[in-house]
Design a protein around this motif. Structure first.
Motif, mmCIF file in Angstrom:
data_model
loop_
_atom_site.group_PDB
_atom_site.id
_atom_site.type_symbol
_atom_site.label_atom_id
_atom_site.label_comp_id
_atom_site.label_asym_id
_atom_site.label_seq_id
_atom_site.Cartn_x
_atom_site.Cartn_y
_atom_site.Cartn_z
ATOM 1 N N SER A 75 0.826 -1.210 0.000
ATOM 2 C CA SER A 75 0.000 0.000 0.000
ATOM 3 C C SER A 75 0.858 1.257 0.000
ATOM 4 N N ILE A 76 1.916 1.246 0.789
ATOM 5 C CA ILE A 76 2.822 2.393 0.821
ATOM 6 C C ILE A 76 3.463 2.589 -0.550
ATOM 7 N N TYR A 77 3.908 1.493 -1.131
ATOM 8 C CA TYR A 77 4.569 1.545 -2.445
ATOM 9 C C TYR A 77 3.657 2.167 -3.496
ATOM 10 N N PHE A 78 2.436 1.642 -3.627
ATOM 11 C CA PHE A 78 1.538 2.144 -4.663
ATOM 12 C C PHE A 78 1.026 3.545 -4.332
ATOM 13 N N SER A 79 0.869 3.856 -3.053
ATOM 14 C CA SER A 79 0.496 5.223 -2.664
ATOM 15 C C SER A 79 1.584 6.210 -3.082
ATOM 16 N N ALA A 80 2.833 5.803 -2.879
ATOM 17 C CA ALA A 80 3.952 6.671 -3.252
ATOM 18 C C ALA A 80 4.015 6.878 -4.764
ATOM 19 N N LEU A 81 3.659 5.850 -5.530
ATOM 20 C CA LEU A 81 3.613 6.009 -6.987
ATOM 21 C C LEU A 81 2.510 6.990 -7.385
ATOM 22 N N MET A 82 1.352 6.890 -6.720
ATOM 23 C CA MET A 82 0.264 7.827 -6.985
ATOM 24 C C MET A 82 0.696 9.245 -6.667
ATOM 25 N N LYS A 83 1.384 9.414 -5.561
ATOM 26 C CA LYS A 83 1.892 10.719 -5.160
ATOM 27 C C LYS A 83 2.858 11.271 -6.213
ATOM 28 N N GLN A 84 3.746 10.423 -6.724
ATOM 29 C CA GLN A 84 4.692 10.859 -7.743
ATOM 30 C C GLN A 84 3.968 11.360 -8.985
ATOM 31 N N TRP A 94 0.840 14.996 -0.020
ATOM 32 C CA TRP A 94 1.812 14.226 0.744
ATOM 33 C C TRP A 94 1.114 13.008 1.357
ATOM 34 N N LEU A 95 1.902 12.059 1.837
ATOM 35 C CA LEU A 95 1.356 10.811 2.353
ATOM 36 C C LEU A 95 1.467 10.741 3.872
ATOM 37 N N LYS A 96 0.344 10.555 4.520
ATOM 38 C CA LYS A 96 0.338 10.273 5.957
ATOM 39 C C LYS A 96 0.433 8.758 6.115
ATOM 40 N N TRP A 97 1.359 8.322 6.979
ATOM 41 C CA TRP A 97 1.580 6.887 7.139
ATOM 42 C C TRP A 97 0.286 6.175 7.506
ATOM 43 N N PRO A 98 -0.018 5.048 6.878
ATOM 44 C CA PRO A 98 0.819 4.443 5.843
ATOM 45 C C PRO A 98 0.428 4.815 4.419
ATOM 46 N N ASN A 99 -0.832 5.183 4.204
ATOM 47 C CA ASN A 99 -1.278 5.350 2.810
ATOM 48 C C ASN A 99 -2.501 6.252 2.663
ATOM 49 N N VAL A 164 11.663 4.108 -4.469
ATOM 50 C CA VAL A 164 10.406 4.732 -4.050
ATOM 51 C C VAL A 164 10.457 5.108 -2.568
ATOM 52 N N PHE A 165 10.967 4.199 -1.749
ATOM 53 C CA PHE A 165 10.994 4.423 -0.307
ATOM 54 C C PHE A 165 11.938 5.556 0.085
ATOM 55 N N SER A 166 13.006 5.738 -0.656
ATOM 56 C CA SER A 166 13.963 6.803 -0.337
ATOM 57 C C SER A 166 13.288 8.171 -0.383
ATOM 58 N N LYS A 167 12.333 8.346 -1.301
ATOM 59 C CA LYS A 167 11.595 9.604 -1.383
ATOM 60 C C LYS A 167 10.528 9.682 -0.292
ATOM 61 N N TYR A 168 9.878 8.558 -0.045
ATOM 62 C CA TYR A 168 8.834 8.508 0.990
ATOM 63 C C TYR A 168 9.417 8.866 2.360
ATOM 64 N N LYS A 169 10.616 8.372 2.615
ATOM 65 C CA LYS A 169 11.259 8.564 3.916
ATOM 66 C C LYS A 169 11.575 10.036 4.192
ATOM 67 N N ILE A 170 11.889 10.784 3.145
ATOM 68 C CA ILE A 170 12.274 12.189 3.303
ATOM 69 C C ILE A 170 11.158 13.011 3.936
ATOM 70 N N GLU A 171 9.919 12.720 3.554
ATOM 71 C CA GLU A 171 8.810 13.543 4.045
ATOM 72 C C GLU A 171 8.097 12.938 5.252
ATOM 73 N N PHE A 172 8.642 11.873 5.825
ATOM 74 C CA PHE A 172 7.948 11.205 6.916
ATOM 75 C C PHE A 172 7.726 12.125 8.114
ATOM 76 N N ASP A 173 8.593 13.099 8.318
ATOM 77 C CA ASP A 173 8.441 14.012 9.460
ATOM 78 C C ASP A 173 7.128 14.789 9.416
ATOM 79 N N LEU A 174 6.492 14.875 8.246
ATOM 80 C CA LEU A 174 5.198 15.547 8.154
ATOM 81 C C LEU A 174 4.137 14.825 8.988
ATOM 82 N N ASN A 175 4.416 13.580 9.347
ATOM 83 C CA ASN A 175 3.472 12.788 10.137
ATOM 84 C C ASN A 175 3.448 13.165 11.616
ATOM 85 N N ARG A 176 4.464 13.879 12.096
ATOM 86 C CA ARG A 176 4.654 14.042 13.545
ATOM 87 C C ARG A 176 3.477 14.662 14.285
ATOM 88 N N ASN A 177 2.712 15.491 13.612
ATOM 89 C CA ASN A 177 1.576 16.139 14.265
ATOM 90 C C ASN A 177 0.269 15.388 14.061
#
Length: 211
Positions: A75-84, A94-99, A164-177
């Motif tokens: 789900s994360i993988y395909f969500s990230a492709l949709m985001k791209q 942007w993606l809120k974990w997980p999808n 795909v995950f390398s890009k997803y990981k960069i924005e993960f901090d957006l999840n903190r709130n």
């Protein structure tokens, strides 16, 4: 991949699952609907959609997935492709974990995946032009048909999980709130640690995508 379009379906996800089980459709294929009356949302909720929004499901054989993709993070993988796909057209999505798909602080859609036999069925609901109260809409203008074609093209590129995950990981901090539901409880993502397989660690517990 062939895309079959319908005026109205209860759920593109359930229709595709049933068709695969009955043998009337074979992977790879895709289903789109102009209107969806009983789609599947998070935690078993309905994702009911009006004309103008995006209701789309596709399936691929498990053996067609990138060899380094952890199946639990499909789900994360395909969500990230949709985001791209949407980013390439100017969206700030942007993606809120997980999808879950977000624009600013409002959810605009989500994705689920289901394994059935040797197939992976992936479904997307996205508010393109209309949204219920407290939800948002996409920040760019796209048409469902064009978006479906662009997504399938991206899927067929078979991009590696690592890339795909390398890009997803960069924005993960957006999840903190934000928070997510775990075992019926609302859990904060403030202290979550994102692992390389797409899972997160919270309070010494490893949690995978639930859908």
């Amino acid at each position: 991949m062939v895309i079959h379009w319908f005026d109205t379906l209860d759920s593109t996800h359930q229709y595709l699952l049933s068709s695969l089980r009955e043998g009337t459709l074979l992977a790879p294929c895709a289903i789109g609907a102009t209107k969806q009356t009983n789609g599947i949302g998070s935690r078993g909720n309905s994702w009911i959609g009006e004309v103008g929004n995006f209701f789309f499901s596709f399936c691929v054989e498990e053996k067609q997935l990138p060899p380094d993709l952890p199946l639990a993070s499909s789900s994360i993988y395909f969500s990230a492709l949709m985001k791209q796909v949407l980013e390439e057209q100017g969206s700030k999505i942007w993606l809120k974990w997980p999808n879950d798909f977000y624009c600013d602080t409002k959810k605009i859609g989500g994705m689920i995946t289901t394994k059935t036999g040797a197939n992976i069925v992936c479904s997307v609901g996205l508010n393109i032009s209309i949204s219920p109260k407290d939800f948002g809409t996409l920040d760019i203008i796209v048409t469902p048909n064009a978006l479906a074609n662009d997504l399938i093209q991206k899927v067929e590129e078979n991009i590696s999980w690592k890339k795909v995950f390398s890009k997803y990981k960069i924005e993960f901090d957006l999840n903190r709130n934000f928070s997510f539901h775990l075992d019926g409880k609302l859990v904060s993502l403030r202290d979550a640690i994102l692992c390389d397989d797409g899972s997160i660690e919270l309070e010494n517990k490893k949690v995978y995508s639930l859908r």
